[in-house]
Design an enzyme around this catalytic site. Structure first.
Site, short mmCIF file in Angstrom:
data_model
loop_
_atom_site.label_atom_id
_atom_site.label_comp_id
_atom_site.label_asym_id
_atom_site.label_seq_id
_atom_site.Cartn_x
_atom_site.Cartn_y
_atom_site.Cartn_z
N PHE A 141 0.85 -1.19 0.00
CA PHE A 141 0.00 0.00 0.00
C PHE A 141 0.88 1.23 0.00
O PHE A 141 1.63 1.48 0.96
CB PHE A 141 -0.96 0.05 1.20
CG PHE A 141 -1.86 1.26 1.12
CD1 PHE A 141 -3.04 1.20 0.40
CD2 PHE A 141 -1.50 2.46 1.70
CE1 PHE A 141 -3.85 2.33 0.27
CE2 PHE A 141 -2.31 3.60 1.57
CZ PHE A 141 -3.48 3.53 0.86
N ASP A 226 9.42 3.11 1.85
CA ASP A 226 8.20 3.83 2.22
C ASP A 226 7.99 3.63 3.72
O ASP A 226 7.45 2.63 4.16
CB ASP A 226 7.00 3.31 1.42
CG ASP A 226 5.70 4.06 1.77
OD1 ASP A 226 5.69 4.77 2.81
OD2 ASP A 226 4.72 3.91 1.04
N LYS A 255 2.50 10.98 7.14
CA LYS A 255 1.72 10.73 8.35
C LYS A 255 2.25 11.47 9.59
O LYS A 255 2.00 12.64 9.74
CB LYS A 255 1.57 9.23 8.56
CG LYS A 255 0.68 8.62 7.46
CD LYS A 255 0.07 7.29 7.80
CE LYS A 255 -1.02 6.93 6.80
NZ LYS A 255 -0.67 5.89 5.85
C1 LIG Z 1 -0.89 5.98 4.37
C2 LIG Z 1 0.20 5.48 3.52
C3 LIG Z 1 0.49 6.06 2.27
C4 LIG Z 1 -0.36 7.16 1.67
O1 LIG Z 1 -0.41 8.30 2.45
P1 LIG Z 1 -1.58 9.37 2.21
O2 LIG Z 1 -1.19 10.53 3.08
O3 LIG Z 1 -2.86 8.74 2.62
O4 LIG Z 1 -1.57 9.71 0.76
C5 LIG Z 1 1.56 5.57 1.56
N1 LIG Z 1 2.32 4.56 2.03
C6 LIG Z 1 2.07 3.98 3.21
C7 LIG Z 1 2.96 2.87 3.69
C8 LIG Z 1 1.00 4.39 3.99
O5 LIG Z 1 0.73 3.79 5.14
#
Ligand SMILES: *Cc1c(COP(=O)(O)O)cnc(C)c1O
Length: 401
Positions: A141, A226, A255
């Protein structure tokens, strides 16, 4: 109708149904607790998918935001502003890197990482124009843009959004051999989550992340981590990759970087890699704005103390010990995770993850389900041990009912 029912009915009538929230309407929050429109209090064991690592209404962060609100909030990148250099310097230093490219949301930062890797591939590695490939993992994700969902393996996230962006190779998560075989001279990057959050807090096999580091270095491929959900204290370290002593070529952060106050994301890397950009080649109106920088600077200062990482490690050990005991009892099949972060597979006979979440809500504990019968637990790192224990008690109550 109750205030809750009225608010939900109105939201359902006037908002797209791209979410299915639990039927609670939050009116205020502090620390690890949220209060709904009818005055009921709930323990927050989700923390905005780790966007709220420092808790709701954190004093230091609110003070930093308030002070900045009174001075200047937005300049656009057309001009310099006096918080920008500090933000970039401090964040680069926290990451042990050299340069920062700020954006707003996580998805934008992932897009930025993909663009950086492709440009690096053409300008530095010498990949023929249009041929760059990025290797990603199954069940990833990374966000919701058309390019990012193009390399999702989740039908829900992907269906009906084609045509899809080419240039991505999907290999099974945790499988180093598959990754090695997928690599060609046109591979510019490997993009993975050190722990897969949305997939259910999946921790890869020991040695995998170190193996990815070795393989990418060997093949002149960028390792893009990520750490949007796994980073900034959640696992008991600043970065989840630290558990394997791994340093990537590029961090993707989001985040918690915005302290639960404003969206702040960034790509952090070396001068060689982020140096590929020239004026006009990438940007964002809000990226790196003064308010975002002021809040993020406070987040970075808090992480610098190490106390949040330490807390996450200590409370995390406690959390996993307690959940481990549950795993023996039949109601819980598996528990995964690291630090103050757990994916709990409930025995399907007890209900779906959604049903368990609703029952926990009735007990005044808020969690979020993910695929099937999995719930994830990721409280704010500022939660007290007593509150965490109270939440675990509620979980035991629900599982034994
Ligand atoms: C939440 C998340 C995203 C996307 O972030 P948004 O601020 O919702 O666009 C990307 N990668 C990971 C691992 C995430 O948990």
């Amino acid at each position: 109708m109750s205030a809750t029912e009225t608010a939900i009915a109105s939201a359902e009538a006037h908002s797209a149904h791209n979410y299915h929230p639990l039927p609670v309407v939050v009116a205020s929050a502090e620390g690890a607790w949220m209060t709904d429109v009818e005055g009921r209090r709930y323990l927050d064991l989700l923390a905005g998918y780790s966007a709220l690592n420092f808790g709701h209404g954190n004093r230091r962060l609110l003070d930093a935001a308030r002070a900045q609100l009174e001075r200047v909030t937005l300049t656009s990148r057309a001009f310099h502003h006096d918080r920008f250099a500090d933000f970039c310097t401090e964040l680069a230093e926290l990451c042990g890197m050299e340069m920062v490219l700020p954006m707003n949301t996580g998805a934008e930062a992932v897009e930025t990482a993909v663009k950086t890797a492709r440009k690096w591939g053409y300008r530095v590695k010498g990949v023929p124009d249009g041929m760059a490939k990025v290797i990603v993992a199954s069940d990833n994700f990374h966000g919701r843009t058309t390019t990012i969902i193009s390399f999702s393996t989740d039908p829900e996230a992907r269906a009906d959004y084609g045509p899809y962006t080419p240039g991505f190779e999907i290999v099974p998560y945790g499988d180093l051999t598959a990754m090695r075989e997928a690599m060609t001279e046109n591979t510019v990057a490997v993009l993975i989550e050190p722990i897969q959050g949305e997939a259910g807090v999946l921790v890869p096999p020991a040695g995998y992340l170190a193996g990815v580091r070795e393989l990418t270095r060997e093949r002149n491929v960028l390792f893009v981590a990520d750490e949007i959900q796994s980073g900034l204290g959640r696992t008991g370290r600043t970065f989840a990759l630290e558990h394997e002593g791994v340093v990537p070529d590029m961090y993707v952060l989001g985040k918690a970087l915005g302290g639960g106050v404003v969206p702040v994301s960034a790509v952090v890397s070396s001068a060689e890699i982020l140096g590929v950009f020239r004026p006009g080649e990438h940007g964002s109106t809000f990226g790196g704005n003064p308010l975002a920088c002021a809040v993020a600077l406070e987040v970075i200062a808090m992480l610098r103390t190490g106390e949040y990482q330490e807390r996450a490690a200590e409370l995390g050990d406690h959390l996993h010990r307690e959940l481990g005991l549950l795993a023996g009892g039949g109601a819980v099949e598996t528990v995964r995770g690291r630090g103050l972060w757990a994916g709990v597979d409930i025995a399907p006979a007890l209900g779906t993850g959604r049903e368990i979440s609703e029952r926990l809500m009735a007990e005044r504990v808020l969690v979020k389900d993910t695929h099937g019968s999995t719930i994830r637990i990721a409280p704010p790192l500022v939660i007290s041990k007593e509150d965490l224990d109270w939440g675990l008690d509620r979980l035991r109550t629900v599982l034994s009912a």
